[in-house]
Design a protein around this motif. Structure first.
Motif, PDB file in Angstrom:
ATOM      1  N   ASP A 358      -2.140  -6.651  13.976  1.00 16.69           N
ATOM      2  CA  ASP A 358      -2.041  -7.688  15.287  1.00 16.69           C
ATOM      3  C   ASP A 358      -1.548  -8.960  14.491  1.00 16.69           C
ATOM      4  N   GLY A 359      -0.737  -8.848  13.665  1.00 21.00           N
ATOM      5  CA  GLY A 359      -0.008 -10.046  13.089  1.00 21.00           C
ATOM      6  C   GLY A 359      -0.787 -10.700  12.028  1.00 21.00           C
ATOM      7  N   HIS A 360      -2.166 -10.192  11.594  1.00 19.85           N
ATOM      8  CA  HIS A 360      -2.961 -10.953  10.634  1.00 19.85           C
ATOM      9  C   HIS A 360      -2.955 -10.143   9.401  1.00 19.85           C
ATOM     10  N   PRO A 361      -2.865 -10.592   8.406  1.00 19.80           N
ATOM     11  CA  PRO A 361      -2.995  -9.888   6.895  1.00 19.80           C
ATOM     12  C   PRO A 361      -4.374  -9.286   6.798  1.00 19.80           C
ATOM     13  N   THR A 362      -4.487  -7.964   6.415  1.00 16.36           N
ATOM     14  CA  THR A 362      -5.763  -7.378   6.234  1.00 16.36           C
ATOM     15  C   THR A 362      -5.809  -6.945   4.537  1.00 16.36           C
ATOM     16  N   ALA A 363      -4.756  -6.641   3.995  1.00 13.47           N
ATOM     17  CA  ALA A 363      -4.846  -6.173   2.497  1.00 13.47           C
ATOM     18  C   ALA A 363      -3.444  -6.510   1.902  1.00 13.47           C
ATOM     19  N   VAL A 364      -3.825  -6.444   0.668  1.00 17.00           N
ATOM     20  CA  VAL A 364      -2.487  -6.713  -0.294  1.00 17.00           C
ATOM     21  C   VAL A 364      -2.428  -5.538  -1.185  1.00 17.00           C
ATOM     22  N   LEU A 365      -1.086  -5.232  -1.503  1.00 12.71           N
ATOM     23  CA  LEU A 365      -0.878  -4.249  -2.463  1.00 12.71           C
ATOM     24  C   LEU A 365       0.359  -4.720  -3.668  1.00 12.71           C
ATOM     25  N   ALA A 366       0.277  -4.587  -4.848  1.00 11.69           N
ATOM     26  CA  ALA A 366       1.244  -5.105  -5.820  1.00 11.69           C
ATOM     27  C   ALA A 366       1.346  -3.964  -6.847  1.00 11.69           C
ATOM     28  N   LEU A 367       2.669  -4.020  -7.205  1.00  6.46           N
ATOM     29  CA  LEU A 367       2.950  -3.085  -8.213  1.00  6.46           C
ATOM     30  C   LEU A 367       3.731  -4.161  -9.411  1.00  6.46           C
ATOM     31  N   ASN A 368       3.079  -4.319 -10.314  1.00  5.47           N
ATOM     32  CA  ASN A 368       3.719  -5.469 -11.388  1.00  5.47           C
ATOM     33  C   ASN A 368       3.802  -6.883 -10.910  1.00  5.47           C
ATOM     34  N   ARG A 369       3.071  -7.146 -10.074  1.00  2.25           N
ATOM     35  CA  ARG A 369       3.121  -8.293  -9.575  1.00  2.25           C
ATOM     36  C   ARG A 369       1.901  -9.195  -9.559  1.00  2.25           C
ATOM     37  N   PRO A 370       1.253  -9.488 -10.826  1.00  3.67           N
ATOM     38  CA  PRO A 370       0.015  -9.835 -10.657  1.00  3.67           C
ATOM     39  C   PRO A 370      -0.353 -11.336 -10.132  1.00  3.67           C
TER      40      PRO A 370
END
Length: 389
Positions: A358-370
């Motif tokens: 609904d337009g709001h961030p819930t989680a974040v995933l990174a590959l080699n972007r610490p």
């Protein structure tokens, strides 16, 4: 409270012991562990320790000075077999017992295994002894390795075996590994790391049985549910874990995929708290390094207070190192959340993606972007904190 027993001498148990002393407990502290080793770090077992770049002496979670400062009695190589909550007594193997005012349950989890006795060359990876046995089998020149289970442990083992020059096949029963954690799109990107490095990934099929033979009854192959037979010299099974609660049967504590406790780690008996992989806190059981360390201080505070005076609600966070790529995830993703790459490129295996609802961030995933990952993780953690007056 004059005495506290911590049952489990791994990460969560050590952090609970530290918290007890830090919060002013100066009574008798007994730490019971079924392994013969003092607390050590498990994440390197599937990575640097397996490849030989990290030695056993580098795994210790506490040095000799801290061990002395804890002023604890260590009962290592000792298994807890029961808990008499009425008499506040922990039953130990060999007919021994330990009477205590408070108990911290930190017995962790044990790996799920395939049915039947495992042949030589077949491994699970949970303990230091497991890792030493697997590493010994991997030092006998190039071998054919079959990894059963494409989750994080399986993927890390596959990565390490590939770095050592072995031929590796990963078998995953689901249509795609890591979907429960990452969702279809991001799981597909992470699973592609196997093919990038010459590892065969077979999905959508389970394992029927292991084949073995010879004088040492050594594993020779893995028969899949669809009838295919994969030649194998070494097999590693990574199909999840079960919380170690069998020793608590008959104790009166509620057991349901772990020890049921409230958000503060407190069980229906205020003199008993649970932390780490074995704790099902407020309906959720987390099997991550960060959760095990963060739960301990809250649970110990409640144990010493005799009731729930504090609760713990951390933002879920985990990481995995595979094929030279660091995968980091934080947040509470639901199946309908939509991932969006906001930095980098999936083709380069280096990006940052945010999950939105609904337009709001819930989680974040990174590959080699610490670095950008840490910024977004902190923002998510702030947003998750309850509003204060």
């Amino acid at each position: 409270m004059k005495s506290v027993a911590v049952i489990g001498a791994s990460l969560a148990g050590l952090y609970a012991a530290r918290a007890l002393r830090a919060q002013g407990f100066d009574g008798r502290l007994v730490i019971v562990g079924d392994e013969r080793h003092r607390p050590y770090d498990r994440p390197p077992l599937s990575k640097d320790f397996l490849t030989g770049t990290t030695g056993q002496d580098q795994l210790a979670l506490a040095d000799a000075e801290e061990i002395a400062e804890l002023d604890a009695e260590w009962l290592l190589g000792t298994e807890a077999t029961g808990l008499d909550t009425g008499g506040r007594t922990v039953l130990l193997d060999g007919g021994r017992s330990l009477t205590t005012d408070g108990v911290v349950i930190a017995t962790g989890a044990a790996p799920r295994r395939l049915p039947g006795p495992p042949p030589a060359g077949s491994h699970t990876l949970r303990t230091l002894d497991d890792a030493q046995a697997l590493r010994a089998d991997l030092t006998r020149g190039p071998v054919r390795v079959v990894v059963i289970g494409g989750g994080f442990i399986g993927a890390e083992v596959a990565s390490s075996c590939t770095a050592l020059g072995h031929h590796v096949t990963v078998v995953e029963a689901a249509p795609l590994p890591l979907v429960p954690q990452l969702g279809d799109t991001m799981a597909g990107i992470c699973s592609a790391l196997h093919a990038d490095h010459g590892v065969t990934l077979l999905t959508g099929t389970g394992v029927a049985r292991l084949h073995s033979g010879g004088a040492g009854n050594h594993v020779t192959g893995v028969e899949l549910a669809d009838g295919r037979l994969l030649p194998a010299d070494v097999v590693v099974t990574g199909i999840g874990v079960r919380p170690r609660t069998a020793w608590l049967a008959g104790s009166g504590l509620p057991l349901d995929d772990g020890v049921r406790c409230d958000a503060g780690g407190v069980t229906p008996l205020p003199q008993v708290v649970a932390v780490g992989d074995v704790a099902r806190a407020a309906g959720t059981r987390a099997e991550h390094w960060t959760s095990a360390t963060e739960q301990a201080a809250t649970a110990v505070e409640n144990l010493l207070a005799g009731s729930t005076v504090a609760t713990h609600r951390n933002l879920p966070y985990f990481w995995s190192d595979q094929y030279g790529v660091r995968i980091q995830f934080a947040g509470r993703r639901l199946p309908g959340d939509t991932p969006r790459i906001i930095e980098g490129s999936a083709d380069d295996r280096s990006f940052l993606a945010c999950y939105e609802r609904d337009g709001h961030p819930t989680a974040v995933l990174a590959l080699n972007r610490p670095r950008p990952f840490m910024r977004h993780r902190r923002a998510l953690a702030r947003a998750a904190q309850p509003a204060t007056a």
